[in-house]
Enzyme design. Structure first.
Site, PDB file in Angstrom:
ATOM      1  N   HIS A 180       0.826  -1.209   0.000  1.00 46.76           N
ATOM      2  CA  HIS A 180       0.000   0.000   0.000  1.00 46.76           C
ATOM      3  C   HIS A 180       0.861   1.260   0.000  1.00 46.76           C
ATOM      4  CE1 HIS A 180       0.770   0.716   4.351  1.00 46.76           C
ATOM      5  NE2 HIS A 180       0.705  -0.595   4.474  1.00 46.76           N
ATOM      6  N   CYS A 208       2.097  -2.732   6.688  1.00 50.62           N
ATOM      7  CA  CYS A 208       2.710  -3.894   6.045  1.00 50.62           C
ATOM      8  C   CYS A 208       3.865  -3.420   5.162  1.00 50.62           C
ATOM      9  CB  CYS A 208       1.668  -4.658   5.256  1.00 50.62           C
ATOM     10  SG  CYS A 208       0.442  -5.523   6.271  1.00 50.62           S
TER      11      CYS A 208
END
Length: 244
Positions: free
Chosen positions: A198, A214
């Site tokens: 992301h 993440c």
């Protein structure tokens, strides 16, 4: 709509300013010649931007990027080590068995590789949050989200109860949203690994081990990758025993 062009929009219906995106992707590079020069295969979505070559304009690639309702800020990329800038590199895919068109994430060296051939890859710098070390293995991109909503994990809510307000309906897309401009969700079969590639509103976190999230990318880079990879793209996340 064919599967490879499908994506799920969890946030607002995001109309991307195509002309602005093309400027930011560095259309001064000639895609066909870049493929020829690097010996790369023809992989990825047919509408993807050209690969970066020796004439690639980084000022343009990392300039402010209008994108639907938002304009992602320019990246002060020169403040980050050059190894983390978007670029084609030599990469031996034999150790991982990665095929052209697949992705290899090396969280320990903070790189994401999109494999172009057995010897070449398009490399992006990433920032790795705690969750980025919590899972390793093979998965597929099953969901691609433009301007995603964000829901904080329960462990984060436990540390900061004020975030509970975003649990039910999620945080709206925008410049402060932790998932940034795009998110790609990794699944194994019918199971969501909860591992995400992301964007990030914290550009200085690229090339570092961040406190949360993440695999983070600069907005301009995650949009570039998003425009290249279809759904069902295989992703290998290296563990400590297989790190490069």
């Amino acid at each position: 709509m064919s599967e490879d062009r499908e994506f799920l929009t969890s946030g607002r219906d995001a109309g991307v300013d195509r002309r602005a995106f093309l400027r930011a992707a560095g259309r001064t590079a000639v895609g066909v010649s870049a493929l020829a020069l690097t010996g790369c295969y023809s992989v990825g979505l047919p509408s993807q931007p050209p690969l970066p070559d020796e004439t690639f304009d980084y000022d343009l690639a990392y300039a402010a990027l209008p994108d639907g309702d938002f304009t992602w800020p320019a990246i002060n990329y020169k403040a980050t080590d050059r190894q983390y800038w978007r670029q084609i590199v030599d990469y031996d895919s034999k150790p991982t068995g990665a095929r052209p068109g697949s992705i290899v994430v090396d969280p320990y060296n903070r790189f994401l590789y999109w494999i172009l051939s057995p010897k070449k890859a398009l490399r992006y710098g990433v920032g790795v949050g705690k969750a980025g070390f919590a899972w390793a293995g093979d998965a597929e991109i099953r969901v691609k989200r433009v301007h995603p909503l964000w829901r904080p994990p329960q462990e984060m809510i436990a540390r900061k109860p004020s975030l509970r307000q975003y649990w039910e309906e999620g945080m709206e897309p925008g410049l402060k949203n932790p998932l940034g401009a795009r998110a790609m969700d990794l699944w194994q079969g019918n199971t969501d690994t909860l591992f995400r590639i992301h964007g990030t509103p914290e550009p200085s976190s690229i090339g570092t081990n961040a406190s949360s999230g993440c695999i983070r990318m600069w907005h301009q880079d995650v949009i570039d990758l998003f425009e290249r990879v279809p759904l069902r793209t295989k992703v290998t996340v290296l563990g400590a025993e297989t790190k490069a």
